[in-house]
Motif scaffolding. Structure first.
Motif, mmCIF file in Angstrom:
data_model
loop_
_atom_site.group_PDB
_atom_site.id
_atom_site.type_symbol
_atom_site.label_atom_id
_atom_site.label_comp_id
_atom_site.label_asym_id
_atom_site.label_seq_id
_atom_site.Cartn_x
_atom_site.Cartn_y
_atom_site.Cartn_z
ATOM 1 N N VAL A 609 7.650 11.864 -3.824
ATOM 2 C CA VAL A 609 7.672 12.322 -5.177
ATOM 3 C C VAL A 609 8.144 11.126 -6.141
ATOM 4 N N ILE A 610 7.228 10.164 -7.187
ATOM 5 C CA ILE A 610 8.100 10.023 -7.986
ATOM 6 C C ILE A 610 7.712 10.131 -9.891
ATOM 7 N N ALA A 611 8.235 10.533 -9.896
ATOM 8 C CA ALA A 611 8.115 10.544 -10.957
ATOM 9 C C ALA A 611 8.736 10.305 -12.617
ATOM 10 N N GLY A 612 8.117 10.280 -13.777
ATOM 11 C CA GLY A 612 9.065 9.501 -14.601
ATOM 12 C C GLY A 612 7.891 8.458 -14.975
ATOM 13 N N GLU A 613 7.919 7.749 -16.381
ATOM 14 C CA GLU A 613 6.687 7.186 -17.531
ATOM 15 C C GLU A 613 6.725 6.285 -16.156
ATOM 16 N N ARG A 614 5.009 5.427 -16.299
ATOM 17 C CA ARG A 614 4.469 5.009 -15.594
ATOM 18 C C ARG A 614 5.099 2.979 -16.242
ATOM 19 N N GLU A 615 5.552 3.324 -17.463
ATOM 20 C CA GLU A 615 6.068 2.214 -17.924
ATOM 21 C C GLU A 615 7.340 1.019 -17.643
ATOM 22 N N ASP A 616 8.282 3.005 -17.153
ATOM 23 C CA ASP A 616 9.186 2.804 -16.664
ATOM 24 C C ASP A 616 9.858 1.364 -15.576
ATOM 25 N N PRO A 617 10.296 0.428 -15.790
ATOM 26 C CA PRO A 617 10.573 -0.071 -14.876
ATOM 27 C C PRO A 617 10.803 0.119 -13.474
ATOM 28 N N GLU A 618 11.809 1.278 -13.561
ATOM 29 C CA GLU A 618 12.657 1.650 -12.235
ATOM 30 C C GLU A 618 11.607 3.206 -11.870
ATOM 31 N N VAL A 619 10.526 3.350 -12.244
ATOM 32 C CA VAL A 619 9.225 4.072 -11.520
ATOM 33 C C VAL A 619 8.909 3.025 -10.176
ATOM 34 N N GLN A 620 8.254 1.735 -11.537
ATOM 35 C CA GLN A 620 6.709 1.203 -10.857
ATOM 36 C C GLN A 620 8.033 0.425 -9.627
ATOM 37 N N ALA A 621 9.421 0.263 -9.635
ATOM 38 C CA ALA A 621 9.904 -0.580 -8.976
ATOM 39 C C ALA A 621 9.595 0.371 -7.591
ATOM 40 N N MET A 622 10.216 2.079 -7.963
ATOM 41 C CA MET A 622 9.801 2.475 -6.888
ATOM 42 C C MET A 622 8.097 2.673 -6.264
ATOM 43 N N LEU A 623 7.955 2.581 -6.854
ATOM 44 C CA LEU A 623 5.793 2.747 -6.068
ATOM 45 C C LEU A 623 5.725 1.625 -5.603
ATOM 46 N N ALA A 624 6.116 0.357 -6.317
ATOM 47 C CA ALA A 624 6.182 -1.064 -5.315
ATOM 48 C C ALA A 624 7.245 -0.599 -4.132
ATOM 49 N N VAL A 625 7.695 0.159 -3.582
ATOM 50 C CA VAL A 625 8.665 -0.127 -2.426
ATOM 51 C C VAL A 625 7.898 1.163 -1.510
ATOM 52 N N ALA A 626 7.915 2.429 -1.912
ATOM 53 C CA ALA A 626 7.176 3.172 -1.161
ATOM 54 C C ALA A 626 5.540 2.881 -1.044
ATOM 55 N N GLY A 627 5.257 1.875 -1.552
ATOM 56 C CA GLY A 627 3.754 1.379 -1.569
ATOM 57 C C GLY A 627 3.707 0.126 -0.499
ATOM 58 N N GLY A 628 4.592 -0.635 -0.076
ATOM 59 C CA GLY A 628 5.002 -1.746 0.451
ATOM 60 C C GLY A 628 5.551 -1.673 2.385
ATOM 61 N N ARG A 629 6.016 0.209 1.661
ATOM 62 C CA ARG A 629 6.338 0.570 3.328
ATOM 63 C C ARG A 629 5.704 0.892 4.133
ATOM 64 N N PHE A 630 5.754 1.105 5.930
ATOM 65 C CA PHE A 630 4.991 1.202 6.626
ATOM 66 C C PHE A 630 5.435 1.939 7.212
ATOM 67 N N MET A 631 4.675 3.316 6.706
ATOM 68 C CA MET A 631 5.082 4.480 6.602
ATOM 69 C C MET A 631 4.262 5.592 6.869
#
Length: 695
Positions: A609-631
């Motif tokens: 679970v990733i929480a926070g404002e969508r515009e937050d660069p850290e949130v965007q980075a976490m979403l990108a990393v989670a989406g990019g991993r083969f899990m």
């Protein structure tokens, strides 16, 4: 309604019936008008089933169905019915089973002769006008059948009754405890045994892509760390993208290769192949970080968005293999053509790289562009060339040839829009969007979803329809329509995290269960309980060129169970495992998509679970990393403050896992235990590396 009116209606709605202008046969579409006429005039039904890009369907049209002698026989003594198999797969399934039972093989065009109550007594495939190549001729067959109909009616009706009864296999009773980790291991062993180590793929010619085999192998590698599994994936995807089965100028894959090297394809391009292959290339990129796999996935999408997308945003079905009556003519080249178009220097270089020779690598001195024996890096080193300059020259040449090819007469495009195949493309686009970080892919997926829900539903706004063409939607949706769209909706949700797509997925899952579930034995029927009554109600599990609706539904329902913590979905899938265990255990590698569901079911539950404002660069980075991993075993949820109430209502797992102190916050939970929340990308990535991995 007169015969001519029915014939016009059929032509208006089916691209298979629009292939040729000269159509002397009074064709009926499948329906009560045809059966009533057959009963009234006491005639047998001549049934032809094919599809718009089928080569031998076209041949039989030209040789037999456009012939006045054949038309006279059919119009006088039979009621002729023609069906597009992609619009009525339910009818095709049933009578293809008849053909396989009678002749030992199947294929299209499918030819069946049946009684007015739809019971078959003759089955075959392609029929020339007169006997040749060891095949019976349609003139002789029709004359013989007419004679038997007149003189031996009792015998014909007995044959029809026996064939109809033979289709009604006893229902398989559920069996407990049959599918396990050992089933996955047997499937892997069978795939390994069938693998072609020289050219990739499985078995011998003709070779079909079958992307779900590769999806299974990637998950097996993830589970066990067996490097042979990922090696088979890499070899196959690399070999296919180098072969002639791939369109190196306009992109996209042809339906299958006629040889073991992937050189000479059947040039027809199908939406479902390209959707599933796009998904496989994206996952292979996740597993390997090989940029070529990301490039091929992007090129497939470029092809689909450019050539196979309707003005409303949905996707067309296929492109024909033939152009001007010649298979592959649109795609092949002579060496002289290349030299004239590219000039001697660039032409010679391109021809050498792409295996274009004076004698040709295809028919009649023609050439199929391919890189089977070429690696650009090795070629540059061997010829003392700068690799960047070589790649630029090849790109320039491909552009010039593509523009020249656009001046040719293109293959026929089957512009019908199928809900099921659109579901597959929606899933591929959404997956590619989050892995490759391409927002425009997600937007294309969302447009297609909108099209389906506005154009491909019945008047109640709920019941899915199967086909749309020229402003007209028709045919109650089949299990594939529901299951494939459900897959697509879940992928779009996992990419956009807009809860409306999860709500739509939940609604589709409810409809799926109400309309198709076998309450007595488990599993989903192919047709809904509100559909036309046919000789039987088939239930498919085999994962052929396309995975079965049952297989796709099983995995999608398990994902819904983890997202919503609703155990009713798990109960359904556990029943499916029992229902189909006997078939799957017999030869597991024939059910590789179904085994994706088994692999998911056996995996240790984990979620992020990733929480926070969508515009937050850290949130965007976490979403990108989670989406990019083969899990593939992990559920990823974004707890967006905009949709927080919806998230908690729909996804209980997100409740309480909020942004701490207004900062981006990542939660990683595995095997019913959560680690401490983290707030930076570095901490998030460090925790991801501690997740269970097989590799």
């Amino acid at each position: 309604m007169t015969v001519k009116h029915v014939n016009h209606l059929a032509n208006e709605k089916s691209p298979y019936l629009l292939q040729h202008a000269h159509n002397p046969i009074d064709w009926y579409p499948w329906g009560e008008a045809a059966f009533a006429k057959a009963r009234e005039e006491d005639k047998p039904i001549f049934f032809s089933c094919g599809y718009s890009t089928c080569h031998w369907c076209h041949v039989m049209e030209r040789e037999s169905f456009e012939d006045d002698d054949v038309a006279a026989l059919l119009n006088n003594y039979f009621v002729a019915v023609k069906v597009d198999r992609e619009e009525r797969p339910d009818v095709d399934h049933i009578y293809m089973a008849v053909c396989q039972a009678v002749t030992g093989q199947g294929g299209w065009p499918l030819t069946i002769v049946m009684t007015p109550d739809k019971k078959p007594f003759f089955a075959g495939t392609y029929l020339p006008k007169h006997a040749k190549w060891g095949r019976p001729g349609i003139m002789e067959v029709l004359s013989m059948l007419k004679e038997q109909w007149d003189q031996n009616r009792d015998r014909i009706e007995e044959i029809g009754e026996k064939l109809a009864q033979s289709l009604k296999q006893p229902a398989l009773k559920p069996e407990a405890g049959q599918l396990s980790q050992a089933t996955l291991e047997r499937a892997f062993s069978q795939l390994l045994n069938d693998f072609d180590p020289n050219h990739g793929g499985f078995g011998t010619a003709p070779k079909f892509p079958t992307p779900h085999n590769l999806l299974f192998l990637m998950r097996y590698w993830r589970r066990t760390g067996d490097k042979k599994a990922i090696a088979m994936v890499i070899k196959t995807l690399d070999a296919m993208s180098r072969g002639g089965i791939y369109d190196h100028l306009g992109y996209g894959f042809a339906r299958y290769s006629t040889d073991t090297k992937w050189l000479a394809p059947h040039f027809e391009k199908m939406l479902y192949d390209n959707a599933l292959l796009c998904y496989a290339y994206v996952e292979a990129y996740q597993c390997t970080d090989d940029p070529d796999f990301a490039r091929i996935a992007g090129e497939i999408i470029s092809y689909v968005l450019r050539d196979m997308t309707s003005p409303g945003g949905a996707f067309y079905s296929a492109e024909d293999a033939d152009s001007e009556g010649v298979e592959g003519k649109f795609y092949i080249w002579s060496r002289q053509e290349l030299l004239e178009l590219l000039g001697p220097e660039l032409g010679e270089l391109f021809a050498d790289v792409y295996n274009v020779t004076p004698e040709g690598n295809f028919e009649a001195g023609a050439n199929i562009l391919n890189l089977i024996s070429r690696d650009l890096y090795d070629y540059a080193a061997q010829h003392d060339l700068d690799i960047n300059e070589l790649e630029e020259k090849m790109a320039e040449a491909r552009q010039l040839l593509y523009r020249a090819r656009e001046q040719r007469i293109p293959p026929f495009k089957d512009d019908k829009i199928l809900t099921a195949w659109n579901g597959l493309m929606i899933a591929a686009l959404a997956k590619a969007a989050r892995v490759l970080q391409r927002e425009e892919y997600a937007e294309a997926a969302e447009r297609a979803v909108e099209f389906v829900f506005t154009k491909l539903t019945a008047e109640d706004g709920k019941r899915l329809l199967a086909r749309y063409r020229d402003g007209h939607a028709a045919y109650l949706g089949y299990v594939d329509d529901y299951a494939f769209l459900l897959w697509g909706l879940l992928e779009v949700y996992e990419t956009t995290f807009n809860p409306k797509y999860l709500r739509q997925a939940l609604e589709i899952s409810e409809e799926l269960t109400q309309l198709f579930w076998d309450k007595e034995n488990g599993g989903f029927y192919f047709t809904g309980n509100d559909g036309e009554e046919l000789l039987l109600r088939p239930k498919e599990i085999y994962d052929g060129a396309i995975p079965s609706g049952n297989s796709v539904a099983a995995l999608a329902l398990l994902k819904l169970a983890r997202l919503t913590e609703d155990n009713k979905y798990i109960t359904l899938v556990e029943t499916m495992f029992s229902c189909f265990s006997r078939e799957v255990q017999h030869y597991p590698r024939a059910y590789t998509y179904f085994l994706l569901a088994l692999d998911y079911y056996l995996s240790v539950p984990s979620h992020i679970v990733i929480a926070g404002e969508r515009e937050d660069p850290e949130v965007q980075a976490m979403l990108a990393v989670a989406g990019g991993r083969f899990m593939p075993e992990t559920t990823v949820v974004y707890n967006d403050p905009v949709y927080q109430t919806d998230n908690w209502e729909l996804i209980p797992v997100a409740a309480g896992q909020e942004a701490v102190g207004g900062r981006a916050t990542g939660y990683i939970c595995e095997n019913f235990a959560c680690r401490r929340p983290v707030h930076t990308l570095a901490e998030f990535e460090q925790m991801l590396t501690k997740q269970r991995v097989g590799q």
